[in-house]
Design a protein around this motif. Structure first.
Motif, short mmCIF file in Angstrom:
data_model
loop_
_atom_site.label_atom_id
_atom_site.label_comp_id
_atom_site.label_asym_id
_atom_site.label_seq_id
_atom_site.Cartn_x
_atom_site.Cartn_y
_atom_site.Cartn_z
N PHE A 93 0.81 -1.22 0.00
CA PHE A 93 0.00 0.00 0.00
C PHE A 93 0.84 1.27 0.00
O PHE A 93 0.48 2.24 -0.67
N GLN A 130 0.52 4.17 -2.77
CA GLN A 130 0.15 5.54 -2.46
C GLN A 130 1.07 6.54 -3.15
O GLN A 130 0.62 7.58 -3.62
N LEU A 169 -0.13 6.71 -6.67
CA LEU A 169 -1.40 7.42 -6.80
C LEU A 169 -1.15 8.92 -6.94
O LEU A 169 -1.87 9.62 -7.65
N GLY A 170 -0.08 9.40 -6.27
CA GLY A 170 0.25 10.81 -6.30
C GLY A 170 0.53 11.33 -7.69
O GLY A 170 0.25 12.49 -7.98
N ASP A 171 1.10 10.49 -8.57
CA ASP A 171 1.30 11.03 -9.90
C ASP A 171 0.65 10.23 -11.03
O ASP A 171 1.09 10.31 -12.17
N LEU A 176 -5.56 7.10 -9.41
CA LEU A 176 -6.12 7.68 -8.19
C LEU A 176 -7.64 7.68 -8.27
O LEU A 176 -8.35 7.23 -7.37
N ARG A 177 -8.13 8.18 -9.38
CA ARG A 177 -9.57 8.25 -9.58
C ARG A 177 -10.20 6.86 -9.46
O ARG A 177 -11.21 6.67 -8.78
N PHE A 227 -9.02 4.18 -8.02
CA PHE A 227 -8.88 3.65 -6.66
C PHE A 227 -9.99 4.22 -5.76
O PHE A 227 -10.62 3.49 -5.00
N HIS A 228 -10.23 5.51 -5.91
CA HIS A 228 -11.32 6.11 -5.13
C HIS A 228 -12.67 5.51 -5.50
O HIS A 228 -13.52 5.28 -4.64
N ARG A 229 -12.85 5.25 -6.77
CA ARG A 229 -14.10 4.61 -7.18
C ARG A 229 -14.27 3.25 -6.52
O ARG A 229 -15.35 2.89 -6.09
N MET A 289 -12.97 2.22 -3.66
CA MET A 289 -13.28 2.37 -2.24
C MET A 289 -14.73 2.80 -2.07
O MET A 289 -15.45 2.30 -1.20
N SER A 290 -15.15 3.73 -2.92
CA SER A 290 -16.50 4.23 -2.82
C SER A 290 -17.53 3.13 -3.12
O SER A 290 -18.57 3.05 -2.48
N GLN A 291 -17.18 2.30 -4.08
CA GLN A 291 -18.04 1.17 -4.43
C GLN A 291 -18.24 0.24 -3.24
O GLN A 291 -19.32 -0.30 -3.02
#
Lengths: 252, 252
Positions: free
Chosen positions: B128, B132, B135-137, B142-143, B145-147, B149-151
DNA sequence: CGGGTGTTTGACTTCAGTCAAGTTGTGTGG
DNA sequence: CCACACAACTTGACTGAAGTCAAACACCCG
């Protein structure tokens, strides 16, 4: 300094043109800016949009609304609810100051729940696309944002545990203990607090009926676990209440 | 090419020294690399650690383990379960290929659930802290990954809905419909599939007993909704099953 | 002070749980 | 390959926790 912007009239939602500031907000040690240094906090402040007042009963967003912003609660309480296909409402959470609303919408760019203010409240609008740019070059913020999303996952898992295999008594005790610890984390009394939600809303959240909640309150009162006066709750025996929540005390 | 690394012996978990590759993995359109271009996928590939085989019944991680890696399922099925204070187990989800395990651990750097393989399975280890940095660049990553988690948040909310106000019949139908659509998304038949979990595990997940699940299967069989043979399920009338799941058909 | 909403309490019902017995399936060793 | 043992599942009879229905009561707000 508060006015209704004519271009964006949502019933019960007014826009405060004073910019919010994380640095001066009492919630900054719990909220998104947690752990940021002054410089980073300043950068976050700059992307945070309007501060909004949401009147009691008003919707901050609804199921199906397109997702643009996350909202950080500055003040007040909210509930989030889902609606099943047959139209039954299920409350999925009660949120208080320092908590973030809208994270479930990231997956599809549509809100999957409706957020309703339980009392007159205030939120900070966080435009998500701007936030995402910032996350790219603020590792501390990125880390904390992930923690907050992960925390939401964990929270929901514990509700699944509660709904899946706890008895009514245990559920309700767990609910009270949870509220108590959240108030404590915010510097309020963990033992005396005001319920911001109706019996019906508590029941809905816990998968119980309003009558069951009412009976449980009466029983806890009789057992000297609580002093109850309308929505005012006083925990008279927190250790025992915790034991009931943990299932180690039956509470006849 | 498969050997047990002596430094890291976990019962049932062997390490495959062949590096995993997202580009050739059949799940890359559902999993973390979704939507990445070739160059970005290559970068992601480079940070992905070992591929692990997890034997049926073995734990990939346990509650309380320190969090180091997320795991992407390449092959097989898992369950995740929580344990309440009084020692009762609650299954919080069943995961299949292309899904991510371990996101609930980000909040505290400790795993909040135990992941158990329901059959011999394979996962990709995603460190992880390295992820991370990436994800920063990589905004696309990043987008997405957020999807993901949100899912997970959304998925859990719908389980809360299920546990909070659906009847047994409706819960079980919803469970089957959900499995069906996930198999369909993976290119398998939506109407015929093998249950990877026992009746007991289904019951636990749905907040019901093993006997209730058994009775529901019998009823659905009698109603000509399903053909059932041990763990083999055939949906004979998907629209009606969906109607039962939606609560619009009572199913006497 | 009156009306409406929210809450409490009691009587009865019901859905799913418990207990128990029986059946089928699976895996192992002779 | 069969026999045995154990685990997983099914079915039935009974029970009980929480739901439903109904009525009374309390609180809030104009």
């Amino acid at each position: 300094m508060i006015r209704e912007l004519p271009s964006l009239v949502i019933p019960g939602v007014t826009i405060d043109v004073l910019k919010a500031s994380c640095a001066t907000c009492s919630m900054h040690q719990l909220c998104l800016p947690m752990g940021l240094d002054d410089k980073d906090m300043e950068r976050l402040d700059q992307i945070i949009g309007r501060r909004r007042k949401v009147a009691r009963g008003a919707n901050l967003f609804r199921i199906g609304d397109t997702f643009q912003n996350l909202y950080a609660i500055r003040l007040g309480h909210f509930k989030t609810c889902q609606v099943s296909q047959d139209g039954v409402e299920q409350i999925t959470g009660f949120q208080m100051a320092g908590e973030l609303l809208g994270m479930d919408a990231i997956s599809t760019d549509l809100h999957h729940c409706t957020a309703v203010a339980l009392e007159d409240s205030e939120v900070c609008e966080i435009p998500f696309s701007t936030l995402q740019q910032l996350l790219g070059d603020m590792p501390t913020l990125l880390r904390h944002f992930h923690r907050m999303m992960s925390q939401e996952i964990t929270r929901e898992q514990s509700v699944m545990l509660l709904l899946g295999n706890m008895q009514a008594t245990q559920r309700f005790a767990a609910f009270l203990v949870n509220l108590s610890s959240r108030y404590e984390a915010r510097g309020y009394s963990p033992n005396t607090f005001q319920l911001r939600m109706s019996r019906e809303e508590i029941g809905n959240y816990l998968g119980l009926t309003i009558e069951s909640i009412s009976r449980l309150l009466s029983r806890f009162k009789k057992e000297a676990l609580l002093r109850v006066s309308n929505r005012e709750i006083e925990m008279l025996d927190p250790p025992r209440l915790k034991a009931v929540a943990a299932g180690s005390q039956t509470c006849n």
